[in-house]
Design a protein around this motif. Sequence first.
Motif, PDB file in Angstrom:
ATOM      1  N   GLU A 119      -1.629  -6.544  -8.219  1.00 28.58           N
ATOM      2  CA  GLU A 119      -0.584  -6.192  -7.261  1.00 28.58           C
ATOM      3  C   GLU A 119      -1.139  -6.147  -5.831  1.00 28.58           C
ATOM      4  OE1 GLU A 119       2.400  -6.229  -7.649  1.00 28.58           O
ATOM      5  OE2 GLU A 119       2.705  -6.048  -9.808  1.00 28.58           O
ATOM      6  N   ILE A 120      -0.278  -6.442  -4.891  1.00 28.97           N
ATOM      7  CA  ILE A 120      -0.656  -6.398  -3.484  1.00 28.97           C
ATOM      8  C   ILE A 120      -0.977  -4.954  -3.077  1.00 28.97           C
ATOM      9  CG2 ILE A 120       0.350  -6.516  -1.162  1.00 28.97           C
ATOM     10  CD1 ILE A 120       1.464  -9.171  -1.801  1.00 28.97           C
ATOM     11  N   GLU A 121      -2.018  -4.817  -2.277  1.00 30.70           N
ATOM     12  CA  GLU A 121      -2.395  -3.512  -1.749  1.00 30.70           C
ATOM     13  C   GLU A 121      -2.072  -3.475  -0.254  1.00 30.70           C
ATOM     14  OE1 GLU A 121      -6.448  -2.753  -2.760  1.00 30.70           O
ATOM     15  OE2 GLU A 121      -6.081  -2.865  -4.931  1.00 30.70           O
ATOM     16  N   VAL A 122      -1.324  -2.464   0.144  1.00 32.96           N
ATOM     17  CA  VAL A 122      -0.923  -2.303   1.542  1.00 32.96           C
ATOM     18  C   VAL A 122      -1.922  -1.363   2.215  1.00 32.96           C
ATOM     19  CG1 VAL A 122       0.914  -1.598   3.116  1.00 32.96           C
ATOM     20  CG2 VAL A 122       1.489  -2.637   0.903  1.00 32.96           C
ATOM     21  N   ALA A 123      -2.687  -1.886   3.167  1.00 32.84           N
ATOM     22  CA  ALA A 123      -3.752  -1.115   3.815  1.00 32.84           C
ATOM     23  C   ALA A 123      -3.444  -0.920   5.290  1.00 32.84           C
ATOM     24  CB  ALA A 123      -5.089  -1.835   3.646  1.00 32.84           C
ATOM     25  N   GLY A 124      -3.737   0.266   5.794  1.00 29.87           N
ATOM     26  CA  GLY A 124      -3.495   0.571   7.199  1.00 29.87           C
ATOM     27  C   GLY A 124      -2.616   1.811   7.313  1.00 29.87           C
ATOM     28  N   PRO A 125      -2.032   2.069   8.455  1.00 30.05           N
ATOM     29  CA  PRO A 125      -2.060   1.206   9.648  1.00 30.05           C
ATOM     30  C   PRO A 125      -3.345   1.360  10.463  1.00 30.05           C
ATOM     31  CG  PRO A 125      -0.770   3.171  10.080  1.00 30.05           C
ATOM     32  CD  PRO A 125      -1.183   3.251   8.640  1.00 30.05           C
ATOM     33  N   ASP A 126      -3.754   0.245  11.091  1.00 29.23           N
ATOM     34  CA  ASP A 126      -4.843   0.275  12.057  1.00 29.23           C
ATOM     35  C   ASP A 126      -4.220   0.504  13.427  1.00 29.23           C
ATOM     36  OD1 ASP A 126      -6.747  -0.221  10.118  1.00 29.23           O
ATOM     37  OD2 ASP A 126      -6.554  -2.388  10.311  1.00 29.23           O
TER      38      ASP A 126
END
Length: 239
Positions: A119-126
């Motif tokens: 599954e896609i991993e949502v990383a952040g926010p930067d």
Amino acid sequence: MESRLNKPLMLLMIVVALVLGVLLGMWSGLADRLFGSNPKTIATASLESMRAQNRLSVFAARYVSVVSSHQQKLGGLLNYDRTLILPGDVRYELDMSKLQPNDVDWNKSNRTLTVRLPEIEVAGPDVDIRTVKQYGSGGVLSSLTNANEQLDQANRDRAVQDLRKQATAPVPMQLARQSARAAVERSFAMPLLAAGFKDVKVVARFPTDGTTEPSYIDLSTPYEQAIKEAERRRAQGQK
């Protein structure tokens, strides 16, 4: 006389060598097809190569959250407003180390290679600290109380939640998943095409395709951590 005999013999030897060379080339290609270069073995090599990449960034987007808070004291005689504008960059990634051999399936009958994706991993926010803006009014109330800090904290929490909501909305998630499928399909298809398998189809799928289950893993960064990371990057850039 001897020279005349040697000439036909040399021509015959050349012809025999050419025939042997053609036969050897044909056998080598046939052997590769039967025993060596087949879609399954090529896909296995591609799998190991992609696992070695560890993380694959498939999509990125910037979102902006604008939130406001209001506080009253003394029955509305004292009012204080605070607005936060928080931009944040979000990455959509695949953890390729999670790919296992049983995630790659070769169907010989329809010449299709299917890859089951993590599954896609949502990383952040930067957060770029230079782009964060805060506005406020109500100096009397702020000087007598800690309203400033209270409203800022409330705005931060709401802004991060809003950025996460924007990042995991249906449209950006669909774009991220499409980009992920295309990237993985291309990575598996190119070695197959190079090996001469032009009739092979590569299909990348997520486990939740066609279902209503969540289609991502939330790795969002808390506001305080995002600000600290932004300050660290800014300090490094000034050195």
